[in-house]
Design a protein around this motif. Structure first.
Motif, short mmCIF file in Angstrom:
data_model
loop_
_atom_site.label_atom_id
_atom_site.label_comp_id
_atom_site.label_asym_id
_atom_site.label_seq_id
_atom_site.Cartn_x
_atom_site.Cartn_y
_atom_site.Cartn_z
N LEU A 32 54.56 28.03 41.09
CA LEU A 32 55.48 28.41 39.92
C LEU A 32 54.58 29.16 38.97
CD1 LEU A 32 57.71 27.98 37.97
CD2 LEU A 32 56.49 25.84 37.22
N THR A 33 55.14 30.37 38.89
CA THR A 33 54.42 31.32 38.03
C THR A 33 55.37 31.69 36.77
OG1 THR A 33 53.60 32.57 39.92
CG2 THR A 33 53.58 33.75 37.93
N LEU A 34 54.70 31.63 35.63
CA LEU A 34 55.44 31.80 34.44
C LEU A 34 54.82 32.74 33.48
CD1 LEU A 34 55.39 28.00 33.62
CD2 LEU A 34 57.51 29.17 33.91
N GLY B 151 59.65 35.22 31.77
CA GLY B 151 60.33 34.62 32.79
C GLY B 151 59.57 33.72 34.02
N TYR B 152 60.11 33.43 35.13
CA TYR B 152 59.32 32.82 35.89
C TYR B 152 59.75 33.11 37.44
CZ TYR B 152 63.49 29.65 36.46
OH TYR B 152 64.82 29.13 36.56
N THR B 153 59.05 32.76 38.50
CA THR B 153 59.25 32.78 39.78
C THR B 153 58.83 31.51 40.45
OG1 THR B 153 58.54 35.28 39.97
CG2 THR B 153 58.75 34.08 41.84
N ALA C 129 63.60 28.29 49.50
CA ALA C 129 64.05 29.28 48.45
C ALA C 129 63.18 29.59 47.28
CB ALA C 129 65.32 28.70 47.91
N VAL C 130 63.57 30.96 46.62
CA VAL C 130 62.63 31.13 45.55
C VAL C 130 63.87 31.50 44.44
CG1 VAL C 130 61.45 33.12 44.38
CG2 VAL C 130 60.93 32.55 46.80
N LEU C 131 63.42 30.97 43.01
CA LEU C 131 64.39 31.33 42.03
C LEU C 131 63.63 32.27 41.03
CD1 LEU C 131 65.72 27.72 40.82
CD2 LEU C 131 66.75 29.59 42.26
N THR D 104 67.93 34.48 39.79
CA THR D 104 68.56 34.82 40.90
C THR D 104 67.79 33.98 41.94
OG1 THR D 104 68.68 37.28 40.39
CG2 THR D 104 68.50 36.79 42.69
N ALA D 105 68.49 33.29 42.80
CA ALA D 105 68.18 32.49 43.96
C ALA D 105 68.21 33.26 45.15
CB ALA D 105 69.16 31.44 44.13
#
Length: 314
Positions: A143-145, A227-229, A235-237, A254-255
């Motif tokens: 998780l990257t914020l 944002g975040y990744t 999956a990646v959100l 985006t998923a």
């Protein structure tokens, strides 16, 4: 519902929400008579410089505390002693012992205490929390914020002394809700001057990692963006947003999966309105309090851990 709104600075963000409602009566309290009267008048509120009235006047149901962080504990406890409900800006306190005192007092009081964890009401955040809770894409692995802003609030410092408590707390809340407390924390910083800087914090977990990046080094045309990744097993959100002082971001999530990519259908984004809607719904007995002081202790502890590494000794 009659509300005592303490503070004419960030209290304006709350005032804008109250002013759009027809079911509340608000009195704005401040120290400077002229500034308080002018600010309150912009929102159609009465004003007062007698802070004692917020606690002594039995007609007030809720005290909304938008004061400097070192005053949060004192004023929440005073509100509970007066037999009123409290809404307090984040963070709840400037040390974990005071936060625990507030949580204990709230549990004993029979009154509601709300912490403005507005980030929980951002649609993109809800999408991530739902995906983790429901296991939609498997286990969360990374998780990257990030949150990078220009100095949009005149006179407000966004230097290293304040960034952890005032700009990273919502990230710590999301990290602890999705991954829990980390095994280790590493922090690096950049200081341009006393009022602008950047913090990069990384968090180590068994089989997972997280990162929170905040910066106040951006030029004014940049505005505020974040944002975040979130990388799951399957999956990646990826979330992107812009946000101004009114707390109303625009953005997308985006998923990305093996089948391609799609933009998630999110409800309109207005987290301050959603937060205050939640507060008033709880006070009407329509739902349970989701932003009580006991729900923020893990995030607050992690925020203090980061702050200690940035500013130790404070």
């Amino acid at each position: 519902m009659k509300i005592a709104l303490l503070g004419t600075g960030f209290g304006q963000a709350h005032a804008a929400v109250y002013a759009a409602r027809g079911d509340v009566e608000v009195v704005m309290f401040g120290r400077d008579p002229e500034k308080t009267a002018q600010t309150a008048a912009r929102f159609g509120f009465a004003s007062s410089t007698n802070a004692d009235a917020a606690f002594e006047d039995p007609s007030f149901d809720l005290v909304d505390i938008c004061l400097p962080i070192p005053l949060h504990t004192e004023y929440v406890l005073r509100t509970l002693d007066a037999g009123k409900h409290a809404l307090v800006e984040l963070p709840l306190a400037d040390d974990i012992e005071d936060a625990e005192r507030v949580a204990d007092a709230a549990a004993r009081s029979g009154k509601q205490v709300f912490v403005n964890m507005y980030g929980r009401f951002i649609p993109a955040t809800r999408a991530l929390l739902d995906a983790v809770r429901e296991g939609t894409y498997g286990r969360l692995e990374q998780l990257t914020l990030w949150n990078k802003t220009a100095p949009l609030w005149p006179g407000a410092s966004l230097g290293l002394k304040v960034l952890p408590l005032e700009a990273m707390h919502s990230d710590m809340d999301l990290i602890t809700h999705t991954l829990g407390q980390p095994r280790d924390v590493t922090v690096t910083t950049v200081a341009r001057d006393a009022d602008s800087g950047a913090v990069e914090a990384t968090f180590d977990y068994e089989g997972a990692s997280a990162r929170s990046s905040v910066s106040s080094l951006m030029p004014m045309p940049w505005g505020a963006r974040g944002g975040y990744t979130a990388t799951f097993e399957h999956a990646v959100l990826d979330a992107r947003s812009t946000m101004g002082f009114d707390g109303k971001p625009s953005g997308t999530v985006t998923a990305y999966t093996a089948d391609g990519s799609r933009e998630l259908d999110l409800p309109p984004a207005d987290q301050y309105t959603a937060m205050i809607d939640h507060v008033l719904a709880v006070l009407r007995g329509e739902t349970e309090n989701q932003i009580g002081p006991d729900s923020v202790l893990d995030a607050l502890q992690l925020t203090f851990d980061v702050d200690q590494r940035v500013n130790s000794p404070r």
